[in-house]
Design an enzyme around this catalytic site. Structure first.
Site, PDB file in Angstrom:
ATOM      1  N   HIS A 107     106.636   9.785 -89.620  1.00  0.00           N
ATOM      2  CA  HIS A 107     107.427   8.788 -90.870  1.00  0.00           C
ATOM      3  C   HIS A 107     108.960   9.046 -91.153  1.00  0.00           C
ATOM      4  CE1 HIS A 107     107.162   7.120 -95.050  1.00  0.00           C
ATOM      5  NE2 HIS A 107     108.118   7.784 -94.978  1.00  0.00           N
ATOM      6  N   GLU A 108     109.373  10.415 -90.918  1.00  0.00           N
ATOM      7  CA  GLU A 108     110.714  10.764 -91.181  1.00  0.00           C
ATOM      8  C   GLU A 108     111.574  10.249 -89.993  1.00  0.00           C
ATOM      9  OE1 GLU A 108     111.563  11.069 -94.034  1.00  0.00           O
ATOM     10  OE2 GLU A 108     109.737  11.862 -94.826  1.00  0.00           O
ATOM     11  N   HIS A 156     112.543   6.784 -90.350  1.00  0.00           N
ATOM     12  CA  HIS A 156     113.624   6.373 -90.815  1.00  0.00           C
ATOM     13  C   HIS A 156     114.839   6.695 -89.917  1.00  0.00           C
ATOM     14  CE1 HIS A 156     111.791   5.708 -94.958  1.00  0.00           C
ATOM     15  NE2 HIS A 156     111.445   6.876 -95.039  1.00  0.00           N
ATOM     16  N   HIS A 196     115.505   4.255 -87.446  1.00  0.00           N
ATOM     17  CA  HIS A 196     116.148   3.011 -88.084  1.00  0.00           C
ATOM     18  C   HIS A 196     117.733   3.099 -88.363  1.00  0.00           C
ATOM     19  CE1 HIS A 196     115.524   0.074 -91.651  1.00  0.00           C
ATOM     20  NE2 HIS A 196     116.515  -0.399 -90.718  1.00  0.00           N
TER      21      HIS A 196
END
Length: 607
Positions: free
Chosen positions: A396-397, A400, A403
């Site tokens: 998940h992190e 980020h 991105h």
């Protein structure tokens, strides 16, 4: 992939210095030494002067272009200073040197915002037709989106003097959340909890869920009672901090001419309130499917009635899933291979160049996040405990972070930062890819059931639970708007009622759950959590597109590279998903129903 050590062998929470260097993020990439940070900090006032010299002169396209250019150069330095101080404090929130550095730069940011608060009002004091004409001028070719956003903000911008007063008060406005953070991360401590062997183990915010995953219900209950009894001892303090945050949101929304704090919070993303309301309505419609999963959980745990501390233990009997840090990194990397070479190259750098702070230590901020600034690589804070949930947190992190990495490589500083609305899509798409990889590569039906259990729990935690939080935020702000006092008892009563509605008749909740709001930091983030739910549902669509067609993958990567160069809904639509289409949500709930059905079949077959 660089090798790292495993978690420290001791069961005690280690001090910061006990964590091996390869498992700590490399903040020296931001500033080599604290002295280098101090030197940059001392130059702030001098570097601000050229921008301040433009006051009273913003009356042409050329002047606006110069203003925006100077802003970009100045704020890049501020972001670098703030990022270093923020990350250093999060390493050990009880360290007074770290606290002081963070407070210094936070105070300076508030001061600078006060000194520059005239910029937007001065620009917007001009007639709208002048602003629109300037926006088309060649001098502002690189700033047309900025001009569009300024024009959209015109009805909600106050006078120069009023904006200056608000900006100077920004540090004061941060007090509720800052107090919450210091209290719950640094000052609050919990009694030990006896584990399955009857041995006392330390309890912390970071380790709480690990206790709730225990197969021993008494361990789960003891951890639940211990944590919440500690929090309840601070109920009036935390009702005050949360109530203060809510009142601040309502106050600032009112003075900026919004109908509600919700409308004000959604305005920067140009997201209509009806999208927020539609999410809550869609989840209410899907609650029978969620209650069906709760009933399966009750059946497989052999309980007449579930409690809230029974929501995290795995439904797969006798399956102890512990994942080493090295294996977690390998799984995440392999799951992202469909994203292509550029993405993989950045991902591998996250491990080799020490973007990640891996393990918990005393005083470290709880939870996980991705951060950083434009002039350096991203950073990831973890509190890795070796659970499958934490592997998905890593994915998940890093979603980020990738991105950010792609956006920073493609976009100029002004448009590189993206909103949280699109950020949650990037992170949960990575989680969906990891789940797909693990399901595709296992031939163990028990592990498959374990993964399906995880997927159902992700729906529970990211869609149903976060929407419950989103509805609770709406209720809190409506309570304050109507003049109802936000006492600990009033907040707890509303929370307990809402929790009962979401979890249904299969759960008979310990009354302590009424105080869960006391430990949720996201309630201080101003209508933030709904983005988790919408992002998760969009990610289910994006992940299937990525796996199915390289051209659709490239469309998704272009969405990531676009940063904040357009409105969030438009960016997502350019990536291939229309979040205004109710089908995105209904398709996601169908996925949840299928996963629940397959999980039930596997569990009843005795895997």
């Amino acid at each position: 992939m660089a090798a790292t050590s495993e978690a420290p062998a001791t069961q005690r929470i280690p001090n910061r210095d006990d964590i091996p260097a390869p498992d700590r993020w490399n903040l020296e990439a931001i500033y080599a030494t604290p002295d280098a940070w101090d030197a940059d900090f001392r130059r702030i006032d001098e570097s601000l002067k050229p921008l301040l010299a433009l006051q009273g002169k913003l009356a042409s396209a050329a002047a606006l272009a110069e203003c925006f250019r100077l802003e970009d150069a100045f704020w890049q330095t501020i972001d670098r200073l703030y990022s270093y101080a923020h990350h250093r404090e999060d390493e050990d929130t009880g360290n007074s040197t770290n606290q002081a550095r963070h407070q210094r730069v936070a105070a300076k940011v508030a001061e600078v915002r006060g000194k520059t608060a005239w910029i937007r009002p001065e620009i917007l004091a001009h007639p709208e037709e002048s602003l629109r004409a300037w926006a088309e001028d060649a001098a502002l070719a690189d700033y047309r989106r900025t001009m569009k956003e300024l024009i959209r903000q015109k009805p909600h911008t106050l006078s120069d003097a009023e904006e200056t007063l608000l900006s100077k008060a920004s540090q004061i406005f941060a007090t509720p959340y800052q107090t919450f953070t210091y209290l719950t991360n640094a000052d609050m401590s919990f009694p030990d909890v006896k584990d399955e062997k009857g041995e006392a183990q330390p309890l912390s915010n970071g380790r709480f869920v690990t206790f709730l995953e225990s197969k021993d219900r008494d361990v789960r209950r003891r951890a639940f009672e211990t944590l919440y009894d500690t929090y309840i001892g601070y109920k009036n303090t935390l009702a005050s901090t949360l109530g203060g945050s809510v009142k601040l949101n309502n106050y600032t929304a009112g003075i900026r001419h919004f109908d509600s704090a919700l409308e004000a919070a959604l305005h920067p993303d140009n997201v209509p309130v009806k999208l927020y309301d539609a999410l809550i309505e869609a989840v209410h419609t899907a609650l029978p499917a969620f209650h069906d999963y709760i009933d399966l959980r009750k059946e497989m745990l052999g309980l007449d009635q579930l409690d809230m501390y029974d929501q995290y233990v795995s439904l797969v009997p006798d399956y102890d899933m512990k994942v080493s840090w090295g294996e977690a990194c390998e799984w995440v990397t392999r799951s992202c291979e469909p994203m292509g070479e550029e993405y993989l190259g950045g991902l591998k750098s996250a491990f080799s160049d020490r973007w990640i702070d891996v393990y918990e230590n005393k005083g470290k901020r709880s939870g996980a996040y991705s951060g950083g600034c434009y002039s350096t690589h991203p950073y990831v804070l973890m509190n890795y405990q070796g659970t499958l949930d934490h592997v998905f947190t890593l994915a998940h992190e890093l979603g980020h972070s990738m991105h950010t990495w792609l956006s920073h490589r493609k976009q100029p500083y002004r448009y590189a930062d993206y909103t949280i609305f699109v950020a949650e899509i990037a992170s949960t798409t990575n989680e969906a890819l990891l789940l797909n990889y693990l399901l595709e590569t296992t031939d163990d039906p028990k592990f498959r059931a374990y993964l399906l259990n995880h997927q159902c729990d992700q729906f529970k935690g990211t869609v149903f639970r976060q929407t419950q939080f989103a509805e609770f935020e709406r209720i809190l702000h409506e309570m304050d708007q109507s003049g109802e006092p936000l006492t600990a008892e009033a907040i707890a009563e509303r929370y307990y009622e809402l929790n009962a509605a979401y979890y249904g008749p299969g759960v008979k909740a310990d009354p302590r759950i009424a105080y869960e709001w006391m430990r949720i930091p996201h309630f201080y983030y101003d209508f933030y959590v709904y983005k988790y739910a919408t992002g998760f549902c969009a990610a289910q669509v994006f992940s299937q597109r990525i796996l199915g067609d390289a051209k659709l993958r490239d469309q998704y990567l272009d969405f990531l590279r676009s940063g904040g160069s357009a409105d969030p809904l438009d960016l997502v639509k350019m990536g291939g998903v229309d979040l205004t289409d109710p089908k995105v949500l209904t398709d996601a709930f169908e996925t949840f129903k299928r996963s629940t059905a397959e999980l039930r079949e596997l569990l009843r077959a005795g895997v």
